[in-house]
Design a protein around this motif. Sequence first.
Motif, mmCIF file in Angstrom:
data_model
loop_
_atom_site.group_PDB
_atom_site.id
_atom_site.type_symbol
_atom_site.label_atom_id
_atom_site.label_comp_id
_atom_site.label_asym_id
_atom_site.label_seq_id
_atom_site.Cartn_x
_atom_site.Cartn_y
_atom_site.Cartn_z
ATOM 1 N N VAL A 23 0.224 -40.599 -26.698
ATOM 2 C CA VAL A 23 -0.859 -39.926 -27.240
ATOM 3 C C VAL A 23 -1.788 -40.749 -27.954
ATOM 4 O O VAL A 23 -2.851 -40.637 -27.944
ATOM 5 N N ALA A 24 -1.199 -41.737 -28.751
ATOM 6 C CA ALA A 24 -2.153 -42.549 -29.560
ATOM 7 C C ALA A 24 -2.909 -43.517 -28.555
ATOM 8 O O ALA A 24 -4.159 -43.710 -28.821
ATOM 9 N N GLY A 25 -2.567 -43.839 -27.431
ATOM 10 C CA GLY A 25 -3.315 -44.585 -26.252
ATOM 11 C C GLY A 25 -4.217 -43.743 -25.895
ATOM 12 O O GLY A 25 -5.737 -44.324 -25.701
ATOM 13 N N ILE A 26 -4.081 -42.450 -25.743
ATOM 14 C CA ILE A 26 -5.013 -41.530 -25.108
ATOM 15 C C ILE A 26 -6.309 -41.232 -26.125
ATOM 16 O O ILE A 26 -7.517 -41.488 -25.821
ATOM 17 N N LEU A 27 -5.706 -41.193 -27.403
ATOM 18 C CA LEU A 27 -6.799 -40.839 -28.358
ATOM 19 C C LEU A 27 -7.828 -42.142 -28.516
ATOM 20 O O LEU A 27 -8.739 -42.250 -28.706
ATOM 21 N N ALA A 28 -7.094 -43.479 -28.572
ATOM 22 C CA ALA A 28 -7.705 -44.809 -28.748
ATOM 23 C C ALA A 28 -8.837 -44.795 -27.584
ATOM 24 O O ALA A 28 -9.888 -45.253 -27.863
ATOM 25 N N GLN A 29 -8.369 -44.380 -26.562
ATOM 26 C CA GLN A 29 -9.097 -44.460 -25.203
ATOM 27 C C GLN A 29 -10.324 -43.570 -25.369
ATOM 28 O O GLN A 29 -11.376 -43.839 -25.107
ATOM 29 N N GLU A 30 -10.214 -42.343 -25.681
ATOM 30 C CA GLU A 30 -11.169 -41.490 -26.102
ATOM 31 C C GLU A 30 -12.064 -41.897 -27.050
ATOM 32 O O GLU A 30 -13.589 -41.581 -26.961
#
Length: 82
Positions: A23-30
């Motif tokens: 989830v943290a990775g998705i948020l960072a990418q977005e």
Amino acid sequence: MNGDGTQSEPIQDQHSQSDEDKVAGILAQEEADLAGHSEPQVLDALRERFADAGHTVSEEALHEHAHRIAGLDPNDFSSKTR
């Protein structure tokens, strides 16, 4: 890998991550991709990314993240994709 050195099975689970890390990775990418974009655009992108990853996120959390990301200053990449 089998005895002759060829890969015969997927290796995708080799570096397993916790759900929180994903989830943290998705948020960072977005954040990197969509900083400063409109809130509805960010919200749609978050919904799609989390659905693609198989994660369930509450509507309240999605709206909070979309609001935060839309309010960020665009970086070089996100400003090019507006």
